[in-house]
Design a protein around this motif. Structure first.
Motif, mmCIF file in Angstrom:
data_model
loop_
_atom_site.group_PDB
_atom_site.id
_atom_site.type_symbol
_atom_site.label_atom_id
_atom_site.label_comp_id
_atom_site.label_asym_id
_atom_site.label_seq_id
_atom_site.Cartn_x
_atom_site.Cartn_y
_atom_site.Cartn_z
ATOM 1 N N GLU A 28 26.473 -74.118 42.319
ATOM 2 C CA GLU A 28 26.802 -72.957 41.756
ATOM 3 C C GLU A 28 28.504 -72.601 41.795
ATOM 4 N N ASP A 29 28.927 -73.591 42.454
ATOM 5 C CA ASP A 29 30.737 -73.576 42.264
ATOM 6 C C ASP A 29 31.150 -74.096 40.652
ATOM 7 N N ALA A 30 30.073 -74.843 40.030
ATOM 8 C CA ALA A 30 30.377 -75.217 38.727
ATOM 9 C C ALA A 30 30.694 -74.031 37.605
ATOM 10 N N ALA A 31 31.906 -74.343 37.255
ATOM 11 C CA ALA A 31 32.555 -73.312 36.248
ATOM 12 C C ALA A 31 33.766 -73.758 35.617
ATOM 13 N N THR A 32 34.333 -72.943 34.676
ATOM 14 C CA THR A 32 35.617 -73.114 34.256
ATOM 15 C C THR A 32 36.527 -72.384 35.191
ATOM 16 N N TYR A 33 37.731 -72.977 35.800
ATOM 17 C CA TYR A 33 38.558 -72.398 36.631
ATOM 18 C C TYR A 33 39.736 -72.095 35.964
ATOM 19 N N PHE A 34 40.168 -70.809 35.889
ATOM 20 C CA PHE A 34 41.424 -70.402 35.413
ATOM 21 C C PHE A 34 42.213 -69.856 36.341
ATOM 22 N N CYS A 35 43.651 -70.387 36.088
ATOM 23 C CA CYS A 35 44.818 -69.994 37.014
ATOM 24 C C CYS A 35 45.521 -68.660 36.169
ATOM 25 N N ALA A 36 45.861 -67.887 37.198
ATOM 26 C CA ALA A 36 46.558 -66.597 36.548
ATOM 27 C C ALA A 36 47.756 -66.308 37.685
ATOM 28 N N ALA A 37 48.643 -65.420 36.845
ATOM 29 C CA ALA A 37 49.887 -65.164 37.706
ATOM 30 C C ALA A 37 50.202 -63.812 37.475
ATOM 31 N N VAL A 38 50.687 -63.142 38.497
ATOM 32 C CA VAL A 38 51.089 -61.714 38.648
ATOM 33 C C VAL A 38 52.614 -61.629 38.659
ATOM 34 N N LEU A 39 53.236 -60.968 37.920
ATOM 35 C CA LEU A 39 54.722 -60.944 38.010
ATOM 36 C C LEU A 39 55.081 -59.914 39.028
ATOM 37 N N SER A 40 54.784 -58.619 38.814
ATOM 38 C CA SER A 40 55.179 -57.451 39.550
ATOM 39 C C SER A 40 54.846 -57.499 41.011
ATOM 40 N N PRO A 41 55.974 -57.275 41.681
ATOM 41 C CA PRO A 41 55.925 -57.403 43.226
ATOM 42 C C PRO A 41 55.416 -55.922 43.789
ATOM 43 N N SER A 42 55.343 -55.015 42.654
ATOM 44 C CA SER A 42 54.243 -53.668 43.079
ATOM 45 C C SER A 42 52.806 -53.787 43.210
ATOM 46 N N VAL A 43 52.443 -54.832 42.642
ATOM 47 C CA VAL A 43 50.874 -54.773 43.044
ATOM 48 C C VAL A 43 50.534 -54.847 44.154
ATOM 49 N N PRO A 44 49.689 -54.035 44.968
ATOM 50 C CA PRO A 44 49.485 -54.261 46.144
ATOM 51 C C PRO A 44 48.331 -55.403 46.344
ATOM 52 N N ARG A 45 48.602 -55.766 47.555
ATOM 53 C CA ARG A 45 47.592 -57.117 47.907
ATOM 54 C C ARG A 45 46.201 -56.745 47.802
ATOM 55 N N VAL A 46 45.569 -55.592 47.947
ATOM 56 C CA VAL A 46 44.081 -55.701 47.846
ATOM 57 C C VAL A 46 43.855 -55.854 46.547
ATOM 58 N N ALA A 47 44.810 -55.450 45.581
ATOM 59 C CA ALA A 47 44.465 -55.620 43.874
ATOM 60 C C ALA A 47 44.624 -57.019 43.454
ATOM 61 N N ILE A 48 45.038 -57.716 44.460
ATOM 62 C CA ILE A 48 45.276 -59.405 44.063
ATOM 63 C C ILE A 48 43.839 -60.172 43.673
ATOM 64 N N THR A 49 43.047 -59.299 44.380
ATOM 65 C CA THR A 49 41.652 -60.053 43.904
ATOM 66 C C THR A 49 40.883 -59.544 42.596
ATOM 67 N N SER A 50 41.664 -58.741 41.943
ATOM 68 C CA SER A 50 41.168 -58.160 40.552
ATOM 69 C C SER A 50 41.973 -58.793 39.390
ATOM 70 N N ALA A 51 40.917 -59.597 38.455
ATOM 71 C CA ALA A 51 41.586 -59.780 37.341
ATOM 72 C C ALA A 51 42.612 -59.237 36.426
ATOM 73 N N LEU A 52 42.247 -57.642 36.535
ATOM 74 C CA LEU A 52 42.931 -57.027 35.891
ATOM 75 C C LEU A 52 44.406 -56.844 36.334
ATOM 76 N N SER A 53 44.692 -57.325 37.559
ATOM 77 C CA SER A 53 46.259 -57.513 38.101
ATOM 78 C C SER A 53 47.195 -58.382 37.598
#
Length: 128
Positions: free
Chosen positions: A89-114
């Motif tokens: 079930e781990d089989a998938a395409t894995y995407f790397c992503a980056a957040v630039l703004s330090p104002s993003v709260p840690r709780v939001a780090i789990t959201s792709a929208l951040s």
């Protein structure tokens, strides 16, 4: 602009291991956090793991805790995902992503929208 390039995907048997890498280039000075995501049923992209550079904090999805380890080298702008005891079930395409703004709260780090920038993905296939 930040460019992210993933590598390390491949075919592995169940219970095996893989190590994914993601290299960031471009405007990386303001890179606040990076994460890994993968597609999931009913979701665009499911959170897997993330690392916040300043604090060195890490977060994991419950489904990968104890099996995956995220790490990184901020000086070289490289992030890794060590995946052990892989399951089909781990089989998938894995995407790397980056957040630039330090104002993003840690709780939001789990959201792709951040996340501001995304790589093209690397395919992980797990055979049972």
């Amino acid at each position: 602009q930040v460019e992210l390039v993933e590598s390390g995907g491949g075919l592995v048997q169940a219970a095996g291991s893989l190590r994914l890498s993601c290299v960031a280039s471009g405007r990386t000075k303001s890179n606040y956090a990076m994460g890994w995501f993968r597609p999931a049923p009913g979701k665009d992209r499911e959170f897997v793991a993330a690392i916040t550079w300043n604090a060195g904090s890490t977060d994991y999805a419950d489904s990968v805790k104890g099996r995956f380890t995220i790490s990184g080298d901020n000086a070289n702008k490289t992030m890794y995902l060590q995946m052990d005891n892989l399951k089909p079930e781990d089989a998938a395409t894995y995407f790397c992503a980056a957040v630039l703004s330090p104002s993003v709260p840690r709780v939001a780090i789990t959201s792709a929208l951040s996340y501001d920038y995304w790589g093209q993905g690397t395919q992980v296939t797990v055979s049972s």
